[in-house]
Design a protein around this motif. Structure first.
Motif, PDB file in Angstrom:
ATOM      1  N   ASN A 158      65.207-106.501  -3.724  1.00  0.00           N
ATOM      2  CA  ASN A 158      63.979-105.753  -3.951  1.00  0.00           C
ATOM      3  C   ASN A 158      62.886-106.676  -4.502  1.00  0.00           C
ATOM      4  OD1 ASN A 158      62.145-104.150  -5.854  1.00  0.00           O
ATOM      5  ND2 ASN A 158      63.105-102.535  -4.634  1.00  0.00           N
ATOM      6  N   ASN A 159      61.740-106.707  -3.830  1.00  0.00           N
ATOM      7  CA  ASN A 159      60.665-107.626  -4.212  1.00  0.00           C
ATOM      8  C   ASN A 159      60.080-107.316  -5.588  1.00  0.00           C
ATOM      9  OD1 ASN A 159      60.346-109.408  -1.812  1.00  0.00           O
ATOM     10  ND2 ASN A 159      60.123-107.430  -0.811  1.00  0.00           N
ATOM     11  N   HIS A 160      59.971-106.042  -5.930  1.00  0.00           N
ATOM     12  CA  HIS A 160      59.484-105.664  -7.257  1.00  0.00           C
ATOM     13  C   HIS A 160      60.450-106.176  -8.324  1.00  0.00           C
ATOM     14  CE1 HIS A 160      57.292-102.492  -9.832  1.00  0.00           C
ATOM     15  NE2 HIS A 160      58.071-103.164 -10.646  1.00  0.00           N
ATOM     16  N   HIS A 161      61.734-105.979  -8.101  1.00  0.00           N
ATOM     17  CA  HIS A 161      62.739-106.434  -9.060  1.00  0.00           C
ATOM     18  C   HIS A 161      62.715-107.952  -9.220  1.00  0.00           C
ATOM     19  CE1 HIS A 161      65.330-102.596  -8.202  1.00  0.00           C
ATOM     20  NE2 HIS A 161      64.202-102.325  -8.831  1.00  0.00           N
ATOM     21  N   LYS A 162      62.540-108.663  -8.118  1.00  0.00           N
ATOM     22  CA  LYS A 162      62.487-110.129  -8.186  1.00  0.00           C
ATOM     23  C   LYS A 162      61.314-110.589  -9.049  1.00  0.00           C
ATOM     24  CE  LYS A 162      64.336-111.022  -3.545  1.00  0.00           C
ATOM     25  NZ  LYS A 162      63.976-111.615  -2.236  1.00  0.00           N
ATOM     26  N   SER A 163      60.153-110.028  -8.785  1.00  0.00           N
ATOM     27  CA  SER A 163      58.968-110.407  -9.548  1.00  0.00           C
ATOM     28  C   SER A 163      59.138-110.060 -11.019  1.00  0.00           C
ATOM     29  CB  SER A 163      57.734-109.707  -8.973  1.00  0.00           C
ATOM     30  OG  SER A 163      56.586-110.058  -9.702  1.00  0.00           O
ATOM     31  N   GLU A 164      59.598-108.855 -11.285  1.00  0.00           N
ATOM     32  CA  GLU A 164      59.778-108.407 -12.665  1.00  0.00           C
ATOM     33  C   GLU A 164      60.766-109.300 -13.404  1.00  0.00           C
ATOM     34  OE1 GLU A 164      60.942-104.252 -14.908  1.00  0.00           O
ATOM     35  OE2 GLU A 164      59.771-104.187 -13.049  1.00  0.00           O
ATOM     36  N   SER A 165      61.834-109.678 -12.740  1.00  0.00           N
ATOM     37  CA  SER A 165      62.831-110.547 -13.350  1.00  0.00           C
ATOM     38  C   SER A 165      62.220-111.891 -13.747  1.00  0.00           C
ATOM     39  CB  SER A 165      63.993-110.750 -12.376  1.00  0.00           C
ATOM     40  OG  SER A 165      64.947-111.622 -12.915  1.00  0.00           O
ATOM     41  N   LEU A 166      61.375-112.460 -12.893  1.00  0.00           N
ATOM     42  CA  LEU A 166      60.764-113.762 -13.192  1.00  0.00           C
ATOM     43  C   LEU A 166      59.767-113.674 -14.344  1.00  0.00           C
ATOM     44  CD1 LEU A 166      60.181-115.247  -9.619  1.00  0.00           C
ATOM     45  CD2 LEU A 166      62.002-115.805 -11.251  1.00  0.00           C
ATOM     46  N   PHE A 167      58.950-112.635 -14.375  1.00  0.00           N
ATOM     47  CA  PHE A 167      57.971-112.495 -15.459  1.00  0.00           C
ATOM     48  C   PHE A 167      58.665-112.239 -16.796  1.00  0.00           C
ATOM     49  CE2 PHE A 167      54.864-112.325 -12.109  1.00  0.00           C
ATOM     50  CZ  PHE A 167      53.675-112.730 -12.698  1.00  0.00           C
ATOM     51  N   LYS A 168      59.681-111.376 -16.790  1.00  0.00           N
ATOM     52  CA  LYS A 168      60.424-111.114 -18.027  1.00  0.00           C
ATOM     53  C   LYS A 168      61.148-112.371 -18.497  1.00  0.00           C
ATOM     54  CE  LYS A 168      61.456-106.169 -17.447  1.00  0.00           C
ATOM     55  NZ  LYS A 168      62.542-105.206 -17.142  1.00  0.00           N
ATOM     56  N   ALA A 169      61.809-113.060 -17.578  1.00  0.00           N
ATOM     57  CA  ALA A 169      62.557-114.266 -17.946  1.00  0.00           C
ATOM     58  C   ALA A 169      61.630-115.337 -18.505  1.00  0.00           C
ATOM     59  CB  ALA A 169      63.330-114.800 -16.736  1.00  0.00           C
ATOM     60  N   THR A 170      60.449-115.475 -17.927  1.00  0.00           N
ATOM     61  CA  THR A 170      59.502-116.474 -18.430  1.00  0.00           C
ATOM     62  C   THR A 170      59.031-116.112 -19.831  1.00  0.00           C
ATOM     63  OG1 THR A 170      58.805-116.986 -16.175  1.00  0.00           O
ATOM     64  CG2 THR A 170      57.359-117.714 -17.951  1.00  0.00           C
ATOM     65  N   GLY A 171      58.726-114.843 -20.059  1.00  0.00           N
ATOM     66  CA  GLY A 171      58.337-114.415 -21.400  1.00  0.00           C
ATOM     67  C   GLY A 171      59.429-114.688 -22.418  1.00  0.00           C
ATOM     68  N   ARG A 172      60.666-114.375 -22.063  1.00  0.00           N
ATOM     69  CA  ARG A 172      61.789-114.559 -22.987  1.00  0.00           C
ATOM     70  C   ARG A 172      62.078-116.043 -23.230  1.00  0.00           C
ATOM     71  NH1 ARG A 172      64.447-109.791 -23.874  1.00  0.00           N
ATOM     72  NH2 ARG A 172      66.406-110.822 -24.394  1.00  0.00           N
ATOM     73  N   ALA A 173      62.003-116.856 -22.181  1.00  0.00           N
ATOM     74  CA  ALA A 173      62.215-118.300 -22.340  1.00  0.00           C
ATOM     75  C   ALA A 173      61.108-118.908 -23.195  1.00  0.00           C
ATOM     76  CB  ALA A 173      62.272-118.977 -20.970  1.00  0.00           C
ATOM     77  N   LEU A 174      59.897-118.436 -22.992  1.00  0.00           N
ATOM     78  CA  LEU A 174      58.772-118.936 -23.786  1.00  0.00           C
ATOM     79  C   LEU A 174      58.950-118.570 -25.257  1.00  0.00           C
ATOM     80  CD1 LEU A 174      56.140-120.506 -23.527  1.00  0.00           C
ATOM     81  CD2 LEU A 174      54.979-118.335 -23.150  1.00  0.00           C
ATOM     82  N   ARG A 175      59.403-117.345 -25.532  1.00  0.00           N
ATOM     83  CA  ARG A 175      59.646-116.943 -26.928  1.00  0.00           C
ATOM     84  C   ARG A 175      60.654-117.879 -27.583  1.00  0.00           C
ATOM     85  NH1 ARG A 175      57.660-115.999 -31.270  1.00  0.00           N
ATOM     86  NH2 ARG A 175      56.201-114.769 -30.046  1.00  0.00           N
ATOM     87  N   GLU A 176      61.718-118.211 -26.861  1.00  0.00           N
ATOM     88  CA  GLU A 176      62.714-119.138 -27.408  1.00  0.00           C
ATOM     89  C   GLU A 176      62.085-120.501 -27.696  1.00  0.00           C
ATOM     90  OE1 GLU A 176      66.890-121.330 -26.048  1.00  0.00           O
ATOM     91  OE2 GLU A 176      66.164-119.611 -24.906  1.00  0.00           O
ATOM     92  N   ALA A 177      61.272-120.988 -26.770  1.00  0.00           N
ATOM     93  CA  ALA A 177      60.687-122.322 -26.907  1.00  0.00           C
ATOM     94  C   ALA A 177      59.657-122.408 -28.030  1.00  0.00           C
ATOM     95  CB  ALA A 177      60.049-122.749 -25.584  1.00  0.00           C
ATOM     96  N   ILE A 178      58.879-121.342 -28.249  1.00  0.00           N
ATOM     97  CA  ILE A 178      57.799-121.397 -29.249  1.00  0.00           C
ATOM     98  C   ILE A 178      58.259-120.998 -30.644  1.00  0.00           C
ATOM     99  CG2 ILE A 178      56.036-120.970 -27.501  1.00  0.00           C
ATOM    100  CD1 ILE A 178      55.790-118.098 -28.572  1.00  0.00           C
ATOM    101  N   THR A 179      59.502-120.549 -30.762  1.00  0.00           N
ATOM    102  CA  THR A 179      60.014-120.141 -32.071  1.00  0.00           C
ATOM    103  C   THR A 179      60.113-121.350 -32.992  1.00  0.00           C
ATOM    104  OG1 THR A 179      61.203-118.253 -31.171  1.00  0.00           O
ATOM    105  CG2 THR A 179      62.004-119.131 -33.270  1.00  0.00           C
ATOM    106  N   VAL A 180      59.589-121.192 -34.193  1.00  0.00           N
ATOM    107  CA  VAL A 180      59.658-122.259 -35.191  1.00  0.00           C
ATOM    108  C   VAL A 180      61.073-122.292 -35.760  1.00  0.00           C
ATOM    109  CG1 VAL A 180      58.771-123.097 -37.391  1.00  0.00           C
ATOM    110  CG2 VAL A 180      57.206-122.063 -35.721  1.00  0.00           C
ATOM    111  N   ASN A 181      61.674-123.465 -35.712  1.00  0.00           N
ATOM    112  CA  ASN A 181      63.052-123.669 -36.144  1.00  0.00           C
ATOM    113  C   ASN A 181      63.039-124.477 -37.440  1.00  0.00           C
ATOM    114  OD1 ASN A 181      65.687-124.641 -36.489  1.00  0.00           O
ATOM    115  ND2 ASN A 181      66.062-124.713 -34.282  1.00  0.00           N
ATOM    116  N   PRO A 182      63.546-123.919 -38.548  1.00  0.00           N
ATOM    117  CA  PRO A 182      63.503-124.643 -39.823  1.00  0.00           C
ATOM    118  C   PRO A 182      64.318-125.934 -39.823  1.00  0.00           C
ATOM    119  CG  PRO A 182      64.828-122.643 -40.028  1.00  0.00           C
ATOM    120  CD  PRO A 182      64.186-122.608 -38.672  1.00  0.00           C
ATOM    121  N   ASP A 183      65.210-126.094 -38.854  1.00  0.00           N
ATOM    122  CA  ASP A 183      66.009-127.322 -38.764  1.00  0.00           C
ATOM    123  C   ASP A 183      65.265-128.464 -38.079  1.00  0.00           C
ATOM    124  OD1 ASP A 183      68.157-126.063 -39.998  1.00  0.00           O
ATOM    125  OD2 ASP A 183      69.000-125.384 -38.087  1.00  0.00           O
TER     126      ASP A 183
END
Length: 194
Positions: A158-183
């Motif tokens: 499903n094309n809608h599902h594919k697009s949604e999966s990529l946008f959600k995954a990018t948001g979640r990956a970005l959150r992981e990358a921008i999180t400040v890590n005290p270590d």
């Protein structure tokens, strides 16, 4: 706070965008392209960031300029909000299932721009949105925030599902990358800068 406001006006588009990486509200997307608004809302919500976008583009031509220019401005805002990137994880990866679809985003806020886009769409349109613009958006985003971004649909129909999966995954990956890590002391690089 890690935030940015950018306004960009050309003969093709007028865009005003505000971003706050340390808040989750408001999220208000108004580009005139309904499906794209939906995808950006998912990106912001799954990235747990506040994002307000007001775009007025030459939609009587098509939505290409609007979608690409929003990617440019969002990338610029992310770059500004991240500053020197001290203390952030830098890397992020996320797999997001959406019914029969599984999408993946993996990124590095390295200061180097690159996009690998491994996804195909059987239908050229989703509403009034051209599916070929998904790659255009992510290219503009990656090149303006200066990150390596790898996107892949592992399987799906499903094309809608594919697009949604990529946008959600990018948001979640970005959150992981921008999180400040005290270590992490300083910048997460042997070069001393990103």
């Amino acid at each position: 706070m890690r935030q940015a406001e950018i306004e960009r006006n050309t003969f093709e588009t007028k865009i005003k965008l505000s971003l706050n990486l340390d808040a989750q509200d408001p999220v208000d997307i108004q580009t005139g392209v309904g499906f794209f608004d939906h995808m950006l809302t998912l990106f912001a919500r799954h990235g747990r960031m506040s994002l307000v976008v007001k775009a007025d583009g030459d939609l009587w031509v098509d939505s290409h300029h609007t979608v690409e220019d929003v990617g440019i401005v969002l990338g610029q805002a992310l770059k500004e909000a991240l500053g020197d990137k001290a203390g952030i994880n830098r890397y992020g990866t996320s797999f997001v299932p959406m019914d029969e679809t599984l999408g993946m985003a993996s990124l590095d806020l390295s200061g180097r721009s690159f996009l690998v886009f491994d996804a195909s769409f059987d239908n050229p349109k989703l509403g009034n949105f051209d599916t070929e613009l998904i790659e255009e958006f992510f290219q503009a985003l990656a090149f303006n925030v200066q990150m390596n971004l790898h996107l892949k649909i592992l399987h799906g129909k499903n094309n809608h599902h594919k697009s949604e999966s990529l946008f959600k995954a990018t948001g979640r990956a970005l959150r992981e990358a921008i999180t400040v890590n005290p270590d992490i002391h300083g910048v997460n690089s042997t070069k001393g800068m990103l």
